[in-house]
Design an enzyme around this catalytic site. Structure first.
Site, short mmCIF file in Angstrom:
data_model
loop_
_atom_site.label_atom_id
_atom_site.label_comp_id
_atom_site.label_asym_id
_atom_site.label_seq_id
_atom_site.Cartn_x
_atom_site.Cartn_y
_atom_site.Cartn_z
N LYS A 88 -51.70 72.51 99.10
CA LYS A 88 -52.58 73.27 100.01
C LYS A 88 -51.84 73.55 101.34
CE LYS A 88 -56.53 71.57 97.52
NZ LYS A 88 -57.92 71.18 97.48
N SER B 89 -60.47 66.06 92.55
CA SER B 89 -60.35 64.62 92.87
C SER B 89 -59.61 63.83 91.80
CB SER B 89 -61.74 64.01 93.11
OG SER B 89 -62.36 64.63 94.21
N GLU C 66 -61.97 73.82 87.77
CA GLU C 66 -62.10 73.08 89.03
C GLU C 66 -63.53 73.23 89.54
OE1 GLU C 66 -58.09 72.19 91.08
OE2 GLU C 66 -59.01 73.93 92.03
N HIS D 256 -58.27 80.20 93.53
CA HIS D 256 -58.70 78.85 93.92
C HIS D 256 -60.03 78.96 94.68
CE1 HIS D 256 -58.79 74.95 95.85
NE2 HIS D 256 -57.96 74.55 94.90
P1 13P Z 1 -58.42 67.48 95.27
O1 13P Z 1 -57.60 66.81 94.22
O2 13P Z 1 -58.02 67.12 96.66
O3 13P Z 1 -59.89 67.33 95.00
O4 13P Z 1 -58.11 69.06 95.17
C1 13P Z 1 -58.22 69.67 93.94
C2 13P Z 1 -57.77 71.05 94.08
O5 13P Z 1 -58.39 71.86 94.74
C3 13P Z 1 -56.50 71.41 93.43
O6 13P Z 1 -56.31 72.78 93.41
#
Ligand code: 13P
Length: 262
Positions: free
Chosen positions: A14, A217, A169, A97
């Site tokens: 990110k 997560s 996701e 995303h």
């Molecule tokens: P987290 O693993 O921090 O929840 O993020 C997941 C994500 O958005 C991966 O693209």
């Protein structure tokens, strides 16, 4: 499902880490991750870090992904970087995303254009789809998955689909948005539905070939239980990918899972 296919682990960094910090994390990962033939490890740093990391990384261990790109190949689009510019730099690009959809207003059509542009430029899109908590509570999960999935891939051929990655996701499970821990059977149900939709549109072979991974997560304590879900080809951790020991443990969990299945 074909047992010999690789598990795919994608670390989405990110908007974290400057070039120096990203390079330090890469070196730590290099020290702690061994290359396994049955696991493909992909790193998605910020756009700024792609070029410097590409010259530093060990290609036997890691591949790169962009976190996003713009769907036009070139032109007067101030501030954007195109898939065509990333073409020789990355194998993958995350597209759609939920943070892009929610914070930057990307709608179904924009996501479709980006998926199309990625494929046109020989970059494998990792297409993120998932319902939010209100939609789940209202029983709309399948409808949301259907709409996001079918629009995103509507310009692709069945040959294109074989190479695409779908990341389930659920928004409510992403740490950014509350990070509830999804249960493996909730994920299994949606993964089955994703393959069913692909089968309806592109046939059984495409449904078998398409890779479907899970994100939300994922960390070193739960990765094993997600990676053993039938039809789950890998994981897309966010926060845990910023910790070299957690990310290395997720890669090891994938390798262990492969040994169990072999
Ligand atoms: P987290 O693993 O921090 O929840 O993020 C997941 C994500 O958005 C991966 O693209």
């Amino acid at each position: 499902m074909n047992n010999t296919r690789k598990k795919l682990i994608v670390g989405n960094w990110k908007m974290h880490l400057n070039v120096h910090e990203a390079s330090t994390l890469l070196h730590r990962l290099h020290e702690h991750i061994s290359a396994h033939r049955d696991v493909e490890v992909v790193l998605a740093p910020s756009l700024l870090c792609l070029q410097p990391l590409s010259v530093e990384l060990d290609r036997h261990k890691f591949r790169l992904a962009a976190q996003d790109a713009y769907y036009k190949d070139e032109g007067a689009f101030t501030g954007e970087v195109s898939f065509s510019m990333l073409r020789d730099l990355v194998h993958y690009a995350i597209v759609g995303h939920s943070e892009r959809r929610i914070y930057f207003g990307e709608d179904l059509k924009v996501v479709r254009e980006k998926v199309t542009a990625a494929v046109r430029n020989k970059i494998t899109p990792i297409i993120c789809i998932g319902e939010n908590s209100e939609e789940r509570k209202a029983g709309e999960t399948k409808q949301v998955i259907h709409d996001q999935l079918t629009t995103a891939i509507s310009n692709l051929t069945s040959r294109d689909i074989a190479d695409v990655v779908i990341a389930y996701e659920p928004v409510w499970a992403i740490s950014t948005f509350g990070g509830q821990i999804a249960k493996p059977d909730q994920i299994e149900e949606v993964i089955r539905y994703i393959r069913y939709q692909i089968k309806e549109l592109y046939g059984a072979k495409a449904a078998e070939q398409v890779r479907v991974i899970y994100g939300g997560s994922v960390d070193d304590s739960n990765a094993g239980s997600y990676l053993e879900i039938p039809g789950c080809d890998g994981a897309l951790p966010g926060s845990a990918s910023l910790s070299y020991h957690k990310f290395a443990a997720i890669v090891e969990a994938a390798h262990r899972q492969q040994l169990k299945q072999a």
